[in-house]
Design an enzyme around this catalytic site. Structure first.
Site, mmCIF file in Angstrom:
data_model
loop_
_atom_site.group_PDB
_atom_site.id
_atom_site.type_symbol
_atom_site.label_atom_id
_atom_site.label_comp_id
_atom_site.label_asym_id
_atom_site.label_seq_id
_atom_site.Cartn_x
_atom_site.Cartn_y
_atom_site.Cartn_z
ATOM 1 N N SER A 92 0.820 -1.198 0.000
ATOM 2 C CA SER A 92 0.000 0.000 0.000
ATOM 3 C C SER A 92 0.866 1.266 0.000
ATOM 4 C CB SER A 92 -0.951 -0.046 1.201
ATOM 5 O OG SER A 92 -1.974 0.907 1.090
ATOM 6 N N ASP A 216 -9.605 -5.657 -4.012
ATOM 7 C CA ASP A 216 -9.162 -4.598 -3.113
ATOM 8 C C ASP A 216 -10.158 -3.443 -3.177
ATOM 9 O OD1 ASP A 216 -7.845 -2.585 -1.720
ATOM 10 O OD2 ASP A 216 -5.875 -3.120 -2.516
ATOM 11 N N HIS A 248 -7.588 -5.797 0.476
ATOM 12 C CA HIS A 248 -6.399 -4.953 0.593
ATOM 13 C C HIS A 248 -5.349 -5.575 1.519
ATOM 14 C CE1 HIS A 248 -4.189 -1.238 0.124
ATOM 15 N NE2 HIS A 248 -4.092 -1.089 1.426
#
Length: 272
Positions: A92, A216, A248
Site C-alpha cells: 500500500s 481490493d 487490501h
C-alpha cells in the site's frame, strides 16, 4: 557440489502500509520460512516498524518529514553488508517508502515487490499518485484525514472503514487485532511533491514486480492497473502478478497465495 544442490539464500524485508506495523505480516513471515525453507535454501524474513508505527516509540508529531518516517528502513538497509541483497516488499503506502530505499540502496535490492501499493516512476513527483488516489476516493466512512488547504496531512482508519474496505475477506480476529493496533500515519505530501525524488539511474535500475489484488476495496484494481500503465521503466506481463479473492490486507486474507508467489520469486531473485 552439483549446481542444483548449491546453497541458496533469500532475505525478505517486509514494509507495512499506512497506520499499520510489522505485526500485520505475522502470518506471512512463518509461511515464507516453511515454503522456502529446505536444506539448500536459507530464508531470512525481516518485518520493520516505520516511524510512529507498530511498536516504534515515536509519536506522529515526532516524525514530521518522510525522512523521519522511513528512518528505520533506511538505517536497516545501511546496516546490511555491501554484498547483501534483499527482496523488498512494500504494501500500500509503503510503495512510496520502498521507492526511496530503491533510490538510496539500489545495489542492495535484488527485487522490489509492490503489493497493491503506490508505485511511482522517476518522471513525475510521487505525490501525483496520492493526488490521483484521492480524486477517485468517494467515501472514507469513519476514517479521519487531516487536511491543510487541499493537501492531506495524516490519516487514521476507522473500525467501519477497516471492516468494509480493508478487511472484508479477512478473519474477524484479524480485524479485531487491527482495531487495537492501528496508529495515525502522516502522508508527507510536501516531501513527495518535490521533483527529482527518484532517478532512472538508481530507482529505475532495480527490478520490480507488481502484485494486483483483484478485490481490493481500498486501492481499486483500476487504480492499480493505471499505476502499472504509467510505470517507468515499464513492467512486462511477467512482472505483473494477480491474486484472486484478495482484499487490501492480502497478507492476512490470502497469506498462502501470497507466500507461494513470493517463494517462487525468491528462486528467481536469490539475494545473498
Amino acid at each position: 557440489m552439483d549446481q542444483q544442490e548449491e546453497m541458496r539464500a533469500t532475505h525478505f524485508v517486509l514494509v507495512h502500509g499506512a497506520c499499520h506495523g510489522a505485526w500485520c505480516w505475522y502470518k506471512l513471515m512463518s509461511l515464507l520460512k516453511v515454503e522456502t525453507g529446505n536444506s539448500n535454501h536459507h530464508v531470512q524474513v525481516t518485518a520493520l516498524d516505520l516511524g510512529a508505527s507498530g511498536i516504534n516509540p515515536k509519536l506522529l508529531d515526532e516524525v514530521p518529514t518522510v525522512d523521519d518516517y522511513v528512518q528505520p528502513l533506511m538505517e536497516f538497509m545501511a546496516s546490511l553488508p555491501e554484498d547483501h541483497r534483499v527482496i523488498l516488499v512494500g504494501h500500500s503506502y509503503a510503495g512510496l517508502c520502498i521507492s526511496l530505499a530503491m533510490e538510496k540502496f539500489p545495489h542492495k535490492i535484488s527485487l522490489a515487490v509492490f503489493l497493491t501499493a503506490y508505485m511511482p516512476n522517476f518522471k513525475s513527483p510521487p505525490a501525483l499518485l496520492i493526488q490521483e488516489y484521492f480524486k477517485g476516493t468517494t467515501s472514507i466512512l469513519d476514517s479521519q484525514i487531516k487536511f491543510e488547504e487541499d493537501r492531506p496531512l495524516s490519516v487514521i482508519f476507522g473500525p467501519q472503514y477497516m471492516k468494509t474496505k480493508m478487511y472484508p475477506h479477512s478473519q474477524p480476529q484479524e480485524l479485531e487485532l487491527a482495531k487495537m493496533l492501528v496508529r495515525p500515519s502522516g502522508l508527507y505530501m510536501e516531501d513527495f511533491e518535490k521533483k527529482n525524488v527518484l532517478s532512472e539511474a538508481k530507482f529505475g535500475s532495480v527490478k520490480r514486480v507488481f502484485i494486483v489484488c483483484e478485490e481490493d476495496e481500498v486501492m481499486k484494481e483500476e487504480f492499480q492497473r493505471w499505476m502499472i500503465e504509467i510505470s517507468d521503466p515499464p513492467l512486462t506481463e511477467e512482472e505483473v502478478i494477480v491474486v484472486k479473492g484478495a482484499d487490501h490486507m492480502v497478507m492476512l486474507s490470502q497469506p498462502h497465495q501470497l507466500s507461494k508467489i513470493l517463494t517462487k520469486l525468491s528462486y528467481s531473485y536469490t539475494t545473498i
